[in-house]
Each structure stands twice: as C-alpha cells, then as structure tokens.
Design a protein around this motif. Structure first.
Motif, PDB file in Angstrom:
ATOM      1  N   THR A 144       0.837  -1.199   0.000  1.00  0.00           N
ATOM      2  CA  THR A 144       0.000   0.000   0.000  1.00  0.00           C
ATOM      3  C   THR A 144       0.869   1.245   0.000  1.00  0.00           C
ATOM      4  O   THR A 144       1.811   1.363   0.788  1.00  0.00           O
ATOM      5  N   TYR A 145       0.526   2.166  -0.889  1.00  0.00           N
ATOM      6  CA  TYR A 145       1.182   3.473  -0.931  1.00  0.00           C
ATOM      7  C   TYR A 145       0.153   4.519  -0.520  1.00  0.00           C
ATOM      8  O   TYR A 145      -0.834   4.733  -1.214  1.00  0.00           O
ATOM      9  N   GLY A 146       0.376   5.111   0.634  1.00  0.00           N
ATOM     10  CA  GLY A 146      -0.568   6.101   1.129  1.00  0.00           C
ATOM     11  C   GLY A 146      -1.463   5.530   2.211  1.00  0.00           C
ATOM     12  O   GLY A 146      -1.183   4.492   2.819  1.00  0.00           O
ATOM     13  N   ASP A 147      -2.576   6.184   2.441  1.00  0.00           N
ATOM     14  CA  ASP A 147      -3.520   5.804   3.479  1.00  0.00           C
ATOM     15  C   ASP A 147      -4.315   4.561   3.061  1.00  0.00           C
ATOM     16  O   ASP A 147      -4.841   4.517   1.943  1.00  0.00           O
ATOM     17  N   PRO A 148      -4.432   3.553   3.923  1.00  0.00           N
ATOM     18  CA  PRO A 148      -5.175   2.340   3.563  1.00  0.00           C
ATOM     19  C   PRO A 148      -6.617   2.597   3.150  1.00  0.00           C
ATOM     20  O   PRO A 148      -7.142   1.908   2.264  1.00  0.00           O
ATOM     21  N   GLU A 149      -7.264   3.571   3.794  1.00  0.00           N
ATOM     22  CA  GLU A 149      -8.642   3.896   3.424  1.00  0.00           C
ATOM     23  C   GLU A 149      -8.696   4.572   2.058  1.00  0.00           C
ATOM     24  O   GLU A 149      -9.465   4.179   1.179  1.00  0.00           O
ATOM     25  N   LYS A 150      -7.861   5.582   1.878  1.00  0.00           N
ATOM     26  CA  LYS A 150      -7.884   6.351   0.628  1.00  0.00           C
ATOM     27  C   LYS A 150      -7.359   5.558  -0.566  1.00  0.00           C
ATOM     28  O   LYS A 150      -7.691   5.842  -1.705  1.00  0.00           O
ATOM     29  N   VAL A 166       3.195  -6.940   2.026  1.00  0.00           N
ATOM     30  CA  VAL A 166       4.635  -6.657   2.005  1.00  0.00           C
ATOM     31  C   VAL A 166       4.867  -5.151   2.087  1.00  0.00           C
ATOM     32  O   VAL A 166       3.951  -4.338   1.888  1.00  0.00           O
ATOM     33  N   ASP A 167       6.111  -4.791   2.386  1.00  0.00           N
ATOM     34  CA  ASP A 167       6.503  -3.393   2.558  1.00  0.00           C
ATOM     35  C   ASP A 167       6.625  -2.699   1.203  1.00  0.00           C
ATOM     36  O   ASP A 167       7.457  -3.083   0.382  1.00  0.00           O
ATOM     37  N   ASP A 168       5.821  -1.680   0.980  1.00  0.00           N
ATOM     38  CA  ASP A 168       5.839  -0.959  -0.294  1.00  0.00           C
ATOM     39  C   ASP A 168       7.194  -0.312  -0.557  1.00  0.00           C
ATOM     40  O   ASP A 168       7.668  -0.274  -1.693  1.00  0.00           O
ATOM     41  N   GLN A 169       7.824   0.192   0.501  1.00  0.00           N
ATOM     42  CA  GLN A 169       9.133   0.827   0.328  1.00  0.00           C
ATOM     43  C   GLN A 169      10.154  -0.157  -0.218  1.00  0.00           C
ATOM     44  O   GLN A 169      10.980   0.194  -1.067  1.00  0.00           O
ATOM     45  N   LEU A 170      10.098  -1.383   0.268  1.00  0.00           N
ATOM     46  CA  LEU A 170      11.047  -2.409  -0.155  1.00  0.00           C
ATOM     47  C   LEU A 170      10.692  -2.970  -1.529  1.00  0.00           C
ATOM     48  O   LEU A 170      11.534  -3.003  -2.429  1.00  0.00           O
ATOM     49  N   TRP A 171       9.460  -3.405  -1.720  1.00  0.00           N
ATOM     50  CA  TRP A 171       9.077  -4.134  -2.928  1.00  0.00           C
ATOM     51  C   TRP A 171       8.874  -3.232  -4.144  1.00  0.00           C
ATOM     52  O   TRP A 171       9.045  -3.680  -5.277  1.00  0.00           O
TER      53      TRP A 171
END
Length: 324
Positions: A265-271, A297-302
């Motif tokens: 996820t990039y950003g707010d999970p709701e948005k 998984v981690d968005d920053q990493l993947w």
C-alpha cells in the motif's frame, strides 16, 4: 527531517555560485577518447541519457536524487553526502540500514530537490534519471557532473551498471550482480526447482492513494525479480499497459487472483481502497486468500527501493513465503 529555511533569491544565487566555484577548483581534465579512462586517470567519460559526461575517476562527494540511485550507491559501498527524501516518515526508505544512511544530508523531496542545498554540499557527482529531473539537467550540471539514466524501475539492472561506472565501482558491481544471480537461483531451488517455480503463478498488487489498484505486469522492478526466480505469472499481467500494470477497481479485484498474491500500500489504507478491497467478498473468495497464500509486504522495499540491496531482501521474503 528539518526543512530548509527559505532564503531570498539573491542569497540563494550567492550560495550556489560559491559552491560552484569551490567545485570547479577541485576539477581536473584528461579523459580517454570515446570511453572510460583507466582507474588512475583524473576523469572518465560516461555515456548517459543526456550524452557523454566527464566524471571524476574516484568521486568523493556524491549526491543522489532518487531511491534507485541511493540503493545503488550504498550497495556499491559509496555513502552519498546528500540525497533526496522519499515520501515516508523516516525520509529515507526504511529497508536501508539506519547506520548506512546516518549523516546523509537531506536535499529535499525527490521530485523537487533543493538545488541550493545540493550546491552547498560541493558535490563532484550527481546521480539521477531523465524521467525524474531531465527538466533540471542544465541547472544540475552547472553544480556538478550529472549522470542521468533514461528511466527508472524496469531497466534497473542497466541503470545500476551506469551508476557503477560513474562511481568507479565496476568490480564491485560485477560481484553484486553475480551474488544476486546466485541468490535468485538458490530461491528457485528452495521453491522446488525451475519447473515447480514456473508452475506457481504469482501476482503483485499495489493499493495506491489517488489511483486505481495496480496489478503489476512484467515490465517493472518487481516483475523482473519474479522472472529471475522463474515464477509463473497469471494471464492478467499480459493485459498490463506497456507491460507495467493492469489497473482495476475494487469490484474487479478477483482478476488479481493467483496461486500467491503479494500486496502493498502506498498512502492511506482507506484512501487507497486497501481496507475496502481486502474486506470485500470478492477478495475473501479468491483462491490465494482461501489457501493462505496472500502476503502483505513493505511498499518501500518491494516497489520503491529499485536496487540490488532491496532485491536481496525481496528474494529472502519470496523464499520464506513460497517455499514448501
């Protein structure tokens, strides 16, 4: 990160001019005609997206303006004096060891680097890409030799070679590439060998604030890592525009089903529609979900790292999650 104070245009120009003068004092000439010079030559010529660029044989004060360039530099044992920050709370991506990024000056947001801050560091090399900062190439190259690749993401391996050439770290780059290939092969074997890996269809889904849900295709950073392991991909990935991603709404998330689904996820999970989508019946009825083969998984990493240090960590996670 503490923001830079706003200065008057005149003050900014004086600061940049002073830094340029100091940088110029440390430069020297003498490059092999039409290619890289020997390691002990004062300068080398690098082929870039903006043409040939002379760089120091052994740059000592490197500034990087994107996450891929930061990963490359650290992977090759070069600690930049400055780097732009990613859109994350920590500034630099969290998968990078804290001791490796400690002391690197923050020179602004990735898409809008503070050129006054860059110049004040008196760099002798700047690394970035045309897709990110091509419109600022003239300004950047007045500060220091600027090496730009054409793009980021999918051509990350080719870009790494350019970064290594610019940094004078070709030998280290060869070792890094060989180690990665060996690591990928080890993961393939851990998954049961080439045939079993190819028979395991994997999808990567990214929830993005302000955009549709992305089912990643083959022509992107993570797609190349999955291919290096030899994992299968569902037919939906071949619908991806330009090979990058096939975008879907929450009402079509079942198209992302596979033997295993990784999601970030990039950003707010709701948005970003993550909360709504992963709570829906369509998501819960996917075979991957029912079989316990869905992995957050981690968005920053993947997605954001785009380099060999990140890739090594991703390979480890693929082995942990998919090995029988």
């Amino acid at each position: 990160m503490t923001p830079h104070r706003t200065r008057t245009p005149a003050a900014a120009l004086l600061t940049v001019a002073a830094a340029l003068a100091l940088t110029a004092c440390g430069s020297s000439s003498g490059t092999s005609e039409g290619g890289s010079a020997s390691e002990d030559s004062p300068n080398r010529t690098i082929s870039t997206a903006m043409g040939d660029v002379k760089v120091p044989a052994a740059p000592r004060r490197v500034v990087v303006l994107d996450t891929a360039e930061l990963d490359s530099a650290l992977t090759l044992g070069v600690k930049p004096v400055g780097a732009t920050h990613a859109d994350v709370a920590s500034g630099f991506l969290d998968y990078l060891p804290r001791d490796r990024v400690a002391g690197i000056a923050d020179v602004g947001a990735m898409m809008t680097p503070n050129l006054e801050a860059v110049a004040a560091l008196r760099p002798d090399l700047i690394l970035t890409s045309k897709v990110r900062h091509g419109d600022r190439y003239a300004e950047l190259s007045r500060i220091a030799p600027t090496v730009m690749t054409e793009n980021t993401g999918y051509p990350w391996k080719e870009n790494f070679r350019v970064h290594a050439a610019a940094l004078g770290r070709k030998a280290e780059a060869r070792r890094t590439v060989a180690d990665y290939a060996e690591h990928a092969a080890e993961v393939t074997e851990a998954l049961g060998g080439k045939e079993r890996a190819a028979a395991t269809e994997v999808n990567m889904v990214r929830f993005v604030e302000g955009a549709d849900i992305r089912v990643y295709g083959r022509k992107n950073y993570i797609g190349t890592i999955l291919a290096d392991v030899g994992l299968g991909r569902p037919a939906v990935v071949d619908r991806a525009k330009d090979g990058f991603s096939y975008d879907v709404s929450p009402e079509r998330i079942d198209l992302a089903d596979a033997d295993a689904v990784f999601h970030s996820t990039y950003g707010d999970p709701e948005k970003s529609k993550e909360t709504r989508t992963t709570g829906s019946g369509l998501w819960k009825n996917m075979a991957a979900v029912k079989n316990g083969k869905v992995f957050a998984v981690d968005d920053q990493l993947w997605i954001q790292g785009i380099g060999y240090t990140a890739a090594g960590k991703i390979l480890d996670e693929l082995k942990k999650d998919l090995a029988p």
